[in-house]
Scaffold this motif. Structure first.
Motif, mmCIF file in Angstrom:
data_model
loop_
_atom_site.group_PDB
_atom_site.id
_atom_site.type_symbol
_atom_site.label_atom_id
_atom_site.label_comp_id
_atom_site.label_asym_id
_atom_site.label_seq_id
_atom_site.Cartn_x
_atom_site.Cartn_y
_atom_site.Cartn_z
ATOM 1 N N UNK A 1 -30.038 -60.994 22.061
ATOM 2 C CA UNK A 1 -29.078 -60.581 23.083
ATOM 3 C C UNK A 1 -28.239 -59.409 22.591
ATOM 4 N N UNK A 2 -27.744 -58.630 23.535
ATOM 5 C CA UNK A 2 -26.840 -57.522 23.212
ATOM 6 C C UNK A 2 -25.433 -58.088 23.033
ATOM 7 N N UNK A 3 -24.714 -57.701 21.980
ATOM 8 C CA UNK A 3 -23.337 -58.177 21.816
ATOM 9 C C UNK A 3 -22.479 -57.824 23.032
ATOM 10 N N UNK A 4 -21.502 -58.674 23.322
ATOM 11 C CA UNK A 4 -20.672 -58.483 24.517
ATOM 12 C C UNK A 4 -20.072 -57.079 24.563
ATOM 13 N N UNK A 5 -19.577 -56.596 23.426
ATOM 14 C CA UNK A 5 -18.914 -55.298 23.407
ATOM 15 C C UNK A 5 -19.831 -54.114 23.610
ATOM 16 N N UNK A 6 -21.162 -54.346 23.593
ATOM 17 C CA UNK A 6 -22.125 -53.259 23.770
ATOM 18 C C UNK A 6 -22.861 -53.332 25.110
ATOM 19 N N UNK A 7 -22.621 -54.377 25.880
ATOM 20 C CA UNK A 7 -23.423 -54.582 27.094
ATOM 21 C C UNK A 7 -23.200 -53.500 28.137
ATOM 22 N N UNK A 8 -22.017 -52.895 28.136
ATOM 23 C CA UNK A 8 -21.753 -51.838 29.117
ATOM 24 C C UNK A 8 -22.488 -50.553 28.774
ATOM 25 N N UNK A 9 -23.064 -50.471 27.577
ATOM 26 C CA UNK A 9 -23.773 -49.263 27.152
ATOM 27 C C UNK A 9 -25.205 -49.205 27.688
ATOM 28 N N UNK A 10 -25.742 -50.358 28.100
ATOM 29 C CA UNK A 10 -27.150 -50.428 28.484
ATOM 30 C C UNK A 10 -27.301 -51.086 29.849
ATOM 31 N N UNK A 11 -28.260 -50.591 30.616
ATOM 32 C CA UNK A 11 -28.578 -51.177 31.906
ATOM 33 C C UNK A 11 -29.908 -51.920 31.802
ATOM 34 N N UNK A 12 -29.955 -53.102 32.387
ATOM 35 C CA UNK A 12 -31.157 -53.917 32.311
ATOM 36 C C UNK A 12 -32.291 -53.327 33.152
#
Length: 270
Positions: free
Chosen positions: A245-256
């Motif tokens: 999983x992507x860490x919470x603090x990095x999730x806004x950097x990537x789109x699924x």
């Protein structure tokens, strides 16, 4: 072992003297790898093994190799490769040059899978693809560059290559080994790189980084994702392991792109 006999001095020695960032890794994973070397050296305690390790440079290399994550295979998780196939069709249709980074590639079967896939699909222009494959382990990279895999390393090799229509074009079966064809090896370049402490790359259209993050402590995953992000071009793709999983603090950097297969796109921007 006594209650005062701990693994900590070994981990500190490896980090400080051998420059392997043990503090980033899950302790259960580290303990399994150290314990395997203790058995090989007939060490009855952590303290006894620590004494061996400090004076024996060959054992230091053996431990570093054991700590390097080398679980791999051709075309692991076929559904993921179907998604990668679709992306490579798109990328080679839109771009004259497509750069892929296979990070933490172990013994090379993942980047060779990428190359086989490109060569096997008529909708992918393999001439436009170049692949950089990196790992921290020199022993793994030596195997990768050779492109020869012993039977012990290639359990159920036939089923691993079922994803391809005609796998015999891309491998040669020998008595006790499998050799990857030169046409598959040609677009793949190997180099040593520490994904945890090493610098970011740049200009990649896709980064494939699968099955290393599950061994990393949660608090240390963010720098790895920052490295991947900084290595991608705008609208570049990232593929991670299905259980990662992507860490919470990095999730806004990537789109699924495909949540089930853990494929994401980096939109770029500030």
């Amino acid at each position: 072992m006594s209650t005062s006999d701990t693994i900590q001095p070994i981990l500190e020695f490896v980090e400080e003297e051998l420059s392997f960032a043990t503090s980033y890794y899950n302790e259960r994973y580290l303990d399994r790898r150290v314990s395997s070397r203790m058995r090989r050296t007939d060490s009855g305690s952590y303290a006894e093994y620590y004494s061996v390790l400090k004076r024996d440079e060959a054992e230091q290399e053996e431990l570093l190799d054991a700590l390097s994550i080398n679980v791999t295979g051709f075309f692991r998780n076929p559904s993921v490769w179907e998604g990668i196939q679709t992306l490579l069709r798109k990328l080679t249709d839109e771009k004259s040059s497509v750069r892929i980074w296979s990070a933490a590639c172990a013994d090379g079967r993942e980047p060779y899978s990428l190359s086989m896939l490109a060569h096997s699909d008529r909708e992918i222009d393999e001439s436009r693809i170049s692949i950089l494959a990196t790992d921290i382990s020199e022993d793994a990279l030596e195997t990768a560059r050779g492109g020869v895999y012993q039977d012990l390393q290639t359990d159920d090799i036939s089923s691993q290559l079922d994803f391809l229509g005609r796998p015999t074009q891309y491998i040669t079966r020998r008595d006790d080994s499998v050799e990857v064809a030169e046409t598959v090896r040609e677009p793949v370049e190997f180099e040593r790189h520490d994904l945890i402490n090493g610098r970011s790359k740049s200009g990649f259209d896709m980064v494939v980084c699968r099955n290393i993050l599950i061994y990393i402590n949660d608090e240390h995953k963010t720098p790895i994702f920052e490295t991947i992000r900084d290595s991608l071009v705008e609208d570049g793709y990232m593929v991670i392991g299905k259980s990662e999983t992507i860490p919470i603090g990095m999730r806004q950097e990537f789109e699924s792109v495909n949540a089930g297969d853990k494929t994401y796109q980096y939109p770029g921007g500030e």
